[in-house]
Design a protein around this motif. Structure first.
Motif, PDB file in Angstrom:
ATOM      1  N   TYR A 363      60.594  47.951  45.140  1.00 21.98           N
ATOM      2  CA  TYR A 363      61.292  46.699  45.456  1.00 21.98           C
ATOM      3  C   TYR A 363      62.748  46.928  45.828  1.00 21.98           C
ATOM      4  O   TYR A 363      63.283  46.250  46.714  1.00 21.98           O
ATOM      5  CB  TYR A 363      61.182  45.726  44.278  1.00 21.98           C
ATOM      6  N   ARG A 364      63.434  47.858  45.194  1.00 21.65           N
ATOM      7  CA  ARG A 364      64.829  48.139  45.547  1.00 21.65           C
ATOM      8  C   ARG A 364      64.923  48.767  46.938  1.00 21.65           C
ATOM      9  O   ARG A 364      65.944  48.626  47.610  1.00 21.65           O
ATOM     10  CB  ARG A 364      65.469  49.077  44.525  1.00 21.65           C
ATOM     11  N   ARG A 370      69.196  42.372  43.966  1.00 21.46           N
ATOM     12  CA  ARG A 370      68.174  41.372  43.663  1.00 21.46           C
ATOM     13  C   ARG A 370      68.611  40.525  42.477  1.00 21.46           C
ATOM     14  O   ARG A 370      69.381  40.981  41.627  1.00 21.46           O
ATOM     15  CB  ARG A 370      66.834  42.042  43.357  1.00 21.46           C
ATOM     16  N   LEU A 373      65.104  39.122  37.138  1.00 22.24           N
ATOM     17  CA  LEU A 373      63.660  39.019  37.341  1.00 22.24           C
ATOM     18  C   LEU A 373      63.084  37.901  36.469  1.00 22.24           C
ATOM     19  O   LEU A 373      62.521  38.136  35.404  1.00 22.24           O
ATOM     20  CB  LEU A 373      62.990  40.355  37.029  1.00 22.24           C
ATOM     21  N   MET A 378      59.397  36.445  40.160  1.00 19.76           N
ATOM     22  CA  MET A 378      58.100  37.116  40.207  1.00 19.76           C
ATOM     23  C   MET A 378      57.134  36.360  41.120  1.00 19.76           C
ATOM     24  O   MET A 378      56.401  36.968  41.908  1.00 19.76           O
ATOM     25  CB  MET A 378      57.504  37.222  38.804  1.00 19.76           C
ATOM     26  N   ILE A 381      57.861  37.083  44.692  1.00 21.85           N
ATOM     27  CA  ILE A 381      57.426  38.421  45.106  1.00 21.85           C
ATOM     28  C   ILE A 381      55.918  38.436  45.351  1.00 21.85           C
ATOM     29  O   ILE A 381      55.435  39.009  46.328  1.00 21.85           O
ATOM     30  CB  ILE A 381      57.811  39.458  44.038  1.00 21.85           C
ATOM     31  N   ASP A 412      64.988  49.832  35.287  1.00 19.85           N
ATOM     32  CA  ASP A 412      65.111  48.665  36.145  1.00 19.85           C
ATOM     33  C   ASP A 412      63.881  47.791  35.928  1.00 19.85           C
ATOM     34  O   ASP A 412      62.748  48.248  36.103  1.00 19.85           O
ATOM     35  CB  ASP A 412      65.186  49.132  37.599  1.00 19.85           C
ATOM     36  N   TYR A 414      62.621  45.700  37.789  1.00 19.45           N
ATOM     37  CA  TYR A 414      61.823  45.661  39.016  1.00 19.45           C
ATOM     38  C   TYR A 414      60.903  46.869  39.105  1.00 19.45           C
ATOM     39  O   TYR A 414      59.775  46.770  39.620  1.00 19.45           O
ATOM     40  CB  TYR A 414      62.730  45.590  40.245  1.00 19.45           C
ATOM     41  N   ASP A 415      61.339  48.036  38.613  1.00 23.24           N
ATOM     42  CA  ASP A 415      60.451  49.196  38.558  1.00 23.24           C
ATOM     43  C   ASP A 415      59.277  48.925  37.623  1.00 23.24           C
ATOM     44  O   ASP A 415      58.123  49.239  37.932  1.00 23.24           O
ATOM     45  CB  ASP A 415      61.210  50.436  38.076  1.00 23.24           C
ATOM     46  N   TYR A 418      56.786  46.415  39.178  1.00 17.56           N
ATOM     47  CA  TYR A 418      55.886  47.043  40.150  1.00 17.56           C
ATOM     48  C   TYR A 418      54.839  47.891  39.424  1.00 17.56           C
ATOM     49  O   TYR A 418      53.647  47.854  39.755  1.00 17.56           O
ATOM     50  CB  TYR A 418      56.667  47.923  41.133  1.00 17.56           C
TER      51      TYR A 418
END
Length: 818
Positions: A363-364, A370, A373, A378, A381, A412, A414-415, A418
């Motif tokens: 995502y990064r 960003r 979250l 979410m 996304i 992160d 976001y990591d 994912y």
């Protein structure tokens, strides 16, 4: 300590009684845990008591249990200890039990050190816990109150065990209606049945979920250090597995597949390599699949590797389809699973090249800056359409609350999102489909390995430096063959890992949040390195046929510039070139962009034009980088930088490189305006706008004011359209003689654009009547019934009109020459 070990080797596939209706493949490689002991879901399944629970499981999976007093541990599936690099399941169960005797923390450390596709269950006479492998590829679903507790490998199996009804997400049209890759959060199509997501464990007695990873911040690591450690761990797994069973892996033209191939070098003589060929529907003659087949054939032929083509024609037996519908509630490619079953050996373990993206900051890489979250983010996304559906955000809120997904100091979120949702929920369904044919193993699937991958600096992760380093160190000769159509021995791809790639040159002084994704030099979404240039005329296509990504610093080219005392904001142009053997170059401009649904850069019509007779230049509007809420910029640029003029120069430069005789510029809505603006600057080119705006001032006032305030600071918004009419008003520009051609397509059911944009432009351009032409014949307007309201045309209509426009251009250019 006295330990009792009970081990069950996996049954050979041919030892399972075959049923004509394929019922022997129902819930293949699955399991079910229940309080009571109902009949096994499938007749040939084994049954075993674990504490106060009854386990039924498919004997094609291995199972080992270790017991000492009240403590016990069970491991179901394929697991490998990374310290010892062995996959002896009974020894592994014993070591997990020893760790459990030292406490749950020690057990968790031991599970983090495992790789594979498995479930670990442990108990102490009172409490029972269950968790999956690192990414949940051995999927787990469980029931919630008021249902009796059931834990199972398949959502439908859990639902059938308690008679759960279909729920809010059960409709078959939910995914396409929301443009979603899977259901939100932990949801399944069944009410009261949810999925256990990665990095959590389930307390069976209470049904509560607890996060088990991460428990500490990652330790920073360099790329060379990560490459050295991971090569040892990854190749060690393959060598151990190859000593126990035959292996196979798929080959494509991509980097992930190539990295896996490099890792198999020590065992390549015993490997079977295969490539599937989709020969039906929209997949027929798809350029990406053709590239995969060509690269795989050449590579395996030159290296003398055993290679097989799996032909997928789209056909599937109706009874087998019924089994697959129950096995996986989300469709991936059922005919591919059927082809695996009939065309690949059932005794080989499939080593997949999935899950690499977790280590690439997925995502990064698309957008560096960003927002926090939240469940709403979410939802945005997941859903490309209807992201504001309150049920989606609510499901993600429940997912966040149940799993404890929050920001960790060293990770992160976001990591993790994912990792746990995109991979754990979406990809696990893919594995469930192929389970009818063979078991699957992914050498990356370990928390220890992902800890190392996520410890590398962000820029290096986005570029994929670790994977390239593994490829270079394990089998560097593989770089001789193109990766995703790009020569592997060229520049960035063949870079030594000890010398990280230089970041692509970018304009300075960007506003916060405006840095383009992939700024470190790699486009993760399109799997391409990004070439940086200081001017459009420096752009060089790396090879005659293939895809390439470029980012070009745009120099100021309009002396009027921003207003007094206002600093001009620099722009960079993101483009992608699909170079082909063709005399046509088509330039694609996109229209208005919903920022909640689309990531920058946006390249439209890629699949539609996959086999079109033209090289394609996809162009993203750089104005979108200046503010997160801007949706439309018409490729006008800023006061000091005329983007359309840069696009015209770039198109001419590429046409010369590619030996293209014809330049065609097209786009819908705001992209159509850009086509008109840029094409007029290139003699003998053609603009093919679909329902375009022809004057920025005639568009909706709010959009116009937002854009002008951003792009023309220091200028009076009320007069800027007059001051810069040469860039903002194509009605005025086409009232003059231009050296280009226009094939203008307008939807009949779009009254606003007919009234405000087509009619004024046609009058100024000398085009009259339905399907009318100008006196010189160089401008034509075509009115078609395309759709209700404003928007892009249907794909077939888009392609049809593009072909007709090129035919028109060819005839007109010939007439002009004569």
């Amino acid at each position: 300590m006295a330990v009792d070990i009970e081990h069950h080797e996996p049954a050979a596939a041919d030892s399972v009684p075959v049923a004509e209706d394929y019922s022997h493949l129902l819930y293949a490689r699955g399991f079910a845990l229940t309080r009571v002991g109902p009949p096994a879901p499938v007749g040939h399944w084994r049954r075993l008591r674990l504490g106060s629970w009854q386990l039924a499981y498919d004997p094609r999976s291995a199972l080992s249990t270790a017991r000492s007093g009240d403590l016990w541990v069970a491991v179901l599936g394929e697991a490998l200890d990374l310290d010892r690099l062995h996959s002896d399941l009974s020894a592994l169960a014993r070591s997990l039990l020893v760790a459990r005797c030292h406490g749950r923390g020690a057990l968790q450390d031991a599970v983090d050190n495992l790789a594979g596709r498995f479930v670990v269950i442990d108990g102490d006479g009172r409490d029972t816990f269950l968790q999956t492998d690192a990414t949940g590829m051995r999927s787990v679903f469980y029931t919630t109150a008021p249902h009796e507790p059931v834990v199972a490998s398949h959502a439908t199996l859990a639902a059938e065990s308690v008679g759960a009804e279909r729920g809010a997400f059960a409709t078959g049209g939910w995914l396409p209606a929301h443009g979603a890759y899977c259901l939100p959060g932990r949801a399944t199509p069944y009410s009261g049945v949810v999925q256990l997501t990665p990095n959590t464990e389930l307390h069976l007695e209470s049904g509560q979920v607890r996060r088990v990873f991460p428990r500490a911040d990652p330790t920073e690591s360099t790329v060379p250090d990560a490459v050295e450690q991971l090569r040892h761990l990854l190749q060690g797994q393959l060598q151990d597995l190859a000593g126990r069973m035959p292996l196979m892996t798929s080959l494509t033209a991509g980097l992930d597949s190539r990295t896996t191939l490099a890792l198999t070098r020590p065992v390549h003589e015993s490997m079977l390599y295969f490539t599937y060929s989709l020969r039906f529907g929209a997949h027929l003659d798809n350029a990406d699949h053709a590239r995969d087949l060509k690269t795989a054939r050449e590579l395996t032929s030159d290296l003398g590797l055993a290679h097989r083509i799996v032909a997928v024609d789209g056909a599937i037996d109706s009874q087998l389809k019924s089994v697959l519908i129950r096995n996986s509630t989300r469709v991936h490619n059922r005919s591919l699973a059927a082809a695996y079953l009939t065309q690949l050996p059932t005794d080989r373990l499939h080593v997949r090249s999935n899950l690499f993206e977790i280590g690439r900051a997925y995502y990064r890489a698309q957008r560096r800056e960003r927002p926090p979250l939240t469940p709403e983010v979410m939802a945005g996304i997941l859903c490309k359409k209807n992201a504001d559906d309150p049920g989606v955000a609510a499901e993600f809120a429940a997912y966040r609350d149940a799993t404890g997904l929050a920001e960790f100091a060293g990770y992160d979120p976001y990591d993790l999102f994912y990792w746990e949702h995109r991979s754990g929920v979406w990809l696990s369904a893919v594995y469930l489909e192929s389970d009818i044919a063979h078991d699957t193993f992914t050498v990356l699937n370990s928390r220890r390995i992902y800890q190392k991958l996520l410890s590398v600096p962000l820029d290096a992760r986005i570029r994929g430096d670790v994977y390239r380093g593994l490829l270079q160190s394990a089998w560097p000769e593989l770089l001789r063959w193109p990766i995703n159509g790009r020569a592997g021995s060229d520049g960035d791809t063949a870079r030594p890992v000890s010398s990280p790639a230089p970041a692509t040159s970018l304009p300075q002084n960007r506003s916060v949040g405006s840095k383009p994704p992939g700024a470190a030099g790699y486009d993760e979404r399109h799997r391409l390195p990004i070439h940086g240039h200081h001017d459009v005329e420096q752009v060089a296509v790396p090879q005659r046929v293939g895809l390439s990504r470029h980012r070009i610093d745009l120099v100021a080219n309009d002396p009027r510039g921003a207003g007094p005392g206002v600093e001009e904001r620099p722009l960079a142009l993101d483009v992608m070139v699909s170079a082909r053997e063709s005399e046509n170059l088509v330039v694609i401009f996109h229209g208005a962009t919903d920022r909640s649904k689309y990531e920058y850069p946006r390249f439209e019509w890629q699949s539609t034009l996959a086999d079109f007779d033209a090289s394609i230049l996809y162009v993203a509007d750089p104005i979108l980088l200046l503010a997160p809420d801007i949706t439309l910029g018409w490729y006008v640029g800023t006061a000091g930088t005329d983007v359309s003029r840069h696009c015209a120069r770039l198109a001419q430069h590429l046409a010369a490189q590619l030996s293209a005789k014809r330049i065609v510029m097209t786009g819908t809505s705001g992209g159509g305006f850009a086509a008109l603006a840029a094409s007029r600057l290139i003699p003998s080119s053609m603009a093919v706008p679909f329902a375009p705006q022809t004057s920025v001032a005639r568009y909706y006032g709010g959009h116009v004011k937002t854009f002008l305030s951003l792009a023309f600071p220091g200028h009076d918004v009320e007069t800027v359209t007059t001051t810069f009419a040469d860039r903002l008003d194509m009605v005025e520009q086409y009232s003059k003689v231009t050296g280009n051609y226009v094939y203008y397509v307008q939807n009949l059911r779009d009254p606003f654009h007919i009234r405000e944009h087509l009619i004024p432009w046609a009058a100024a351009a000398g085009v009259t009547g339905r399907g009318g032409r100008s006196v010189a014949g160089d401008r034509v307007a075509v009115l078609e019934d395309l759709r209700e309201g404003h928007g892009p045309p249907p794909r077939d209509q888009f392609v049809e009109h593009l072909r007709k426009a090129i035919e028109f251009l060819t005839r007109q250019a010939g007439d002009r020459t004569n």
